[in-house]
Scaffold this motif. Structure first.
Motif, PDB file in Angstrom:
ATOM      1  N   ALA A  43       0.828  -1.210   0.000  1.00 58.24           N
ATOM      2  CA  ALA A  43       0.000   0.000   0.000  1.00 58.24           C
ATOM      3  C   ALA A  43       0.860   1.257   0.000  1.00 58.24           C
ATOM      4  N   LEU A  44       1.946   1.248   0.748  1.00 61.59           N
ATOM      5  CA  LEU A  44       2.849   2.409   0.741  1.00 61.59           C
ATOM      6  C   LEU A  44       3.552   2.560  -0.604  1.00 61.59           C
ATOM      7  N   ILE A  45       3.904   1.445  -1.240  1.00 63.17           N
ATOM      8  CA  ILE A  45       4.507   1.512  -2.572  1.00 63.17           C
ATOM      9  C   ILE A  45       3.515   2.095  -3.576  1.00 63.17           C
ATOM     10  N   LEU A  46       2.231   1.767  -3.415  1.00 60.54           N
ATOM     11  CA  LEU A  46       1.191   2.303  -4.298  1.00 60.54           C
ATOM     12  C   LEU A  46       0.774   3.722  -3.928  1.00 60.54           C
ATOM     13  N   ARG A  47       1.461   4.318  -2.975  1.00 52.06           N
ATOM     14  CA  ARG A  47       1.241   5.689  -2.513  1.00 52.06           C
ATOM     15  C   ARG A  47      -0.111   5.895  -1.843  1.00 52.06           C
ATOM     16  N   VAL A  48      -0.551   4.906  -1.113  1.00 57.28           N
ATOM     17  CA  VAL A  48      -1.702   5.070  -0.234  1.00 57.28           C
ATOM     18  C   VAL A  48      -1.160   5.754   1.013  1.00 57.28           C
ATOM     19  N   PRO A  49      -1.812   6.800   1.524  1.00 53.92           N
ATOM     20  CA  PRO A  49      -1.267   7.484   2.704  1.00 53.92           C
ATOM     21  C   PRO A  49      -1.204   6.557   3.915  1.00 53.92           C
ATOM     22  N   LEU A  50      -0.228   6.801   4.781  1.00 55.48           N
ATOM     23  CA  LEU A  50      -0.057   5.968   5.971  1.00 55.48           C
ATOM     24  C   LEU A  50      -1.229   6.148   6.932  1.00 55.48           C
ATOM     25  N   LEU A  51      -1.655   7.384   7.136  1.00 57.14           N
ATOM     26  CA  LEU A  51      -2.786   7.699   8.022  1.00 57.14           C
ATOM     27  C   LEU A  51      -3.854   8.447   7.243  1.00 57.14           C
ATOM     28  N   PRO A  52      -5.117   8.340   7.656  1.00 56.25           N
ATOM     29  CA  PRO A  52      -6.168   9.100   6.975  1.00 56.25           C
ATOM     30  C   PRO A  52      -6.076  10.584   7.320  1.00 56.25           C
ATOM     31  N   SER A  53      -6.847  11.388   6.622  1.00 55.58           N
ATOM     32  CA  SER A  53      -6.822  12.822   6.882  1.00 55.58           C
ATOM     33  C   SER A  53      -7.462  13.121   8.228  1.00 55.58           C
ATOM     34  N   LYS A  54      -7.098  14.267   8.799  1.00 53.91           N
ATOM     35  CA  LYS A  54      -7.632  14.660  10.112  1.00 53.91           C
ATOM     36  C   LYS A  54      -9.000  15.290   9.940  1.00 53.91           C
ATOM     37  N   PRO A  55      -9.887  15.218  10.836  1.00 52.58           N
ATOM     38  CA  PRO A  55      -9.870  14.472  12.093  1.00 52.58           C
ATOM     39  C   PRO A  55     -10.035  12.977  11.823  1.00 52.58           C
ATOM     40  N   TYR A  56      -9.240  12.169  12.496  1.00 52.77           N
ATOM     41  CA  TYR A  56      -9.210  10.732  12.243  1.00 52.77           C
ATOM     42  C   TYR A  56     -10.550  10.067  12.528  1.00 52.77           C
ATOM     43  N   MET A  57     -11.275  10.567  13.519  1.00 50.42           N
ATOM     44  CA  MET A  57     -12.515   9.924  13.933  1.00 50.42           C
ATOM     45  C   MET A  57     -13.574   9.984  12.834  1.00 50.42           C
ATOM     46  N   TYR A  58     -13.629  11.052  12.074  1.00 49.44           N
ATOM     47  CA  TYR A  58     -14.673  11.226  11.072  1.00 49.44           C
ATOM     48  C   TYR A  58     -14.152  11.082   9.643  1.00 49.44           C
ATOM     49  N   SER A  59     -12.969  10.560   9.491  1.00 45.86           N
ATOM     50  CA  SER A  59     -12.391  10.431   8.164  1.00 45.86           C
ATOM     51  C   SER A  59     -12.824   9.126   7.506  1.00 45.86           C
ATOM     52  N   PHE A  60     -13.219   9.214   6.250  1.00 51.42           N
ATOM     53  CA  PHE A  60     -13.570   8.030   5.486  1.00 51.42           C
ATOM     54  C   PHE A  60     -12.530   7.765   4.400  1.00 51.42           C
ATOM     55  N   ASP A  61     -11.346   8.302   4.574  1.00 50.90           N
ATOM     56  CA  ASP A  61     -10.264   8.064   3.633  1.00 50.90           C
ATOM     57  C   ASP A  61      -9.597   6.733   3.945  1.00 50.90           C
ATOM     58  N   VAL A  62      -9.128   6.056   2.897  1.00 54.33           N
ATOM     59  CA  VAL A  62      -8.383   4.823   3.117  1.00 54.33           C
ATOM     60  C   VAL A  62      -6.942   5.168   3.455  1.00 54.33           C
ATOM     61  N   SER A  63      -6.290   4.285   4.162  1.00 52.86           N
ATOM     62  CA  SER A  63      -4.882   4.480   4.489  1.00 52.86           C
ATOM     63  C   SER A  63      -4.195   3.124   4.522  1.00 52.86           C
ATOM     64  N   ALA A  64      -2.884   3.165   4.671  1.00 52.74           N
ATOM     65  CA  ALA A  64      -2.127   1.918   4.709  1.00 52.74           C
ATOM     66  C   ALA A  64      -2.343   1.165   6.019  1.00 52.74           C
ATOM     67  N   LEU A  65      -2.701   1.875   7.084  1.00 51.82           N
ATOM     68  CA  LEU A  65      -2.913   1.220   8.377  1.00 51.82           C
ATOM     69  C   LEU A  65      -4.353   0.788   8.610  1.00 51.82           C
ATOM     70  N   TYR A  66      -5.294   1.417   7.932  1.00 51.04           N
ATOM     71  CA  TYR A  66      -6.683   1.012   8.049  1.00 51.04           C
ATOM     72  C   TYR A  66      -7.403   1.373   6.761  1.00 51.04           C
ATOM     73  N   PRO A  67      -8.054   0.517   6.116  1.00 47.21           N
ATOM     74  CA  PRO A  67      -8.507  -0.839   6.363  1.00 47.21           C
ATOM     75  C   PRO A  67      -7.641  -1.920   5.723  1.00 47.21           C
ATOM     76  N   THR A  68      -6.497  -1.573   5.165  1.00 45.87           N
ATOM     77  CA  THR A  68      -5.717  -2.534   4.389  1.00 45.87           C
ATOM     78  C   THR A  68      -5.325  -3.788   5.183  1.00 45.87           C
ATOM     79  N   PRO A  69      -4.629  -3.691   6.323  1.00 48.22           N
ATOM     80  CA  PRO A  69      -4.259  -4.931   7.018  1.00 48.22           C
ATOM     81  C   PRO A  69      -5.453  -5.653   7.639  1.00 48.22           C
TER      82      PRO A  69
END
Length: 125
Positions: A43-69
């Protein structure tokens, strides 16, 4: 005619290749760790961000840490429950699932799970 005994022995005695092979708890834990690490790295090689955008609680962005693993662990669990480990006690299967999960999250996640309507309105303006 149709031989029911032959069908029963093929289905329930593991005639489908490597199904119904028992692996140790260490191998299962190792497969989960490999699936998690591979999915995050790809996911990081494909340039998926490591963390979602802030605020984390209401973010529906995908990231390398959630929901990928999380998805990689779930899909690997389905294979283990079905009794399918493939070769090398499931290590190759966990690598393949990690790669495919990262590709799914990068390219198909929003096609299957669309964002809520409020986020789409904010992005349009």
């Amino acid at each position: 005619m149709f031989n029911l005994n032959m069908m029963h022995s093929c289905v329930y005695n593991g005639a489908y290749g490597l199904a119904n092979i028992g692996i140790s708890n260490f191998d299962v834990a190792l497969c989960y760790i490999v699936a998690i690490v591979v999915s995050i790295i790809v996911a990081l090689i494909l340039r998926v961000p490591l963390l979602p955008s802030k605020p984390y609680m209401y973010s529906f962005d995908v990231s390398a840490l959630y929901p990928t693993p999380i998805m990689a662990m779930g899909i690997l669990s389905l294979f283990f429950v079905l009794g399918y480990t493939f070769i090398y006690n499931g290590l190759v299967l966990s690598v393949v699932i990690g790669v495919l999960t990262a590709l799914f999250v990068k390219y198909l996640f929003y096609e299957v799970f669309p964002k809520p309507l409020q986020d789409n309105k904010e992005e349009a303006s």
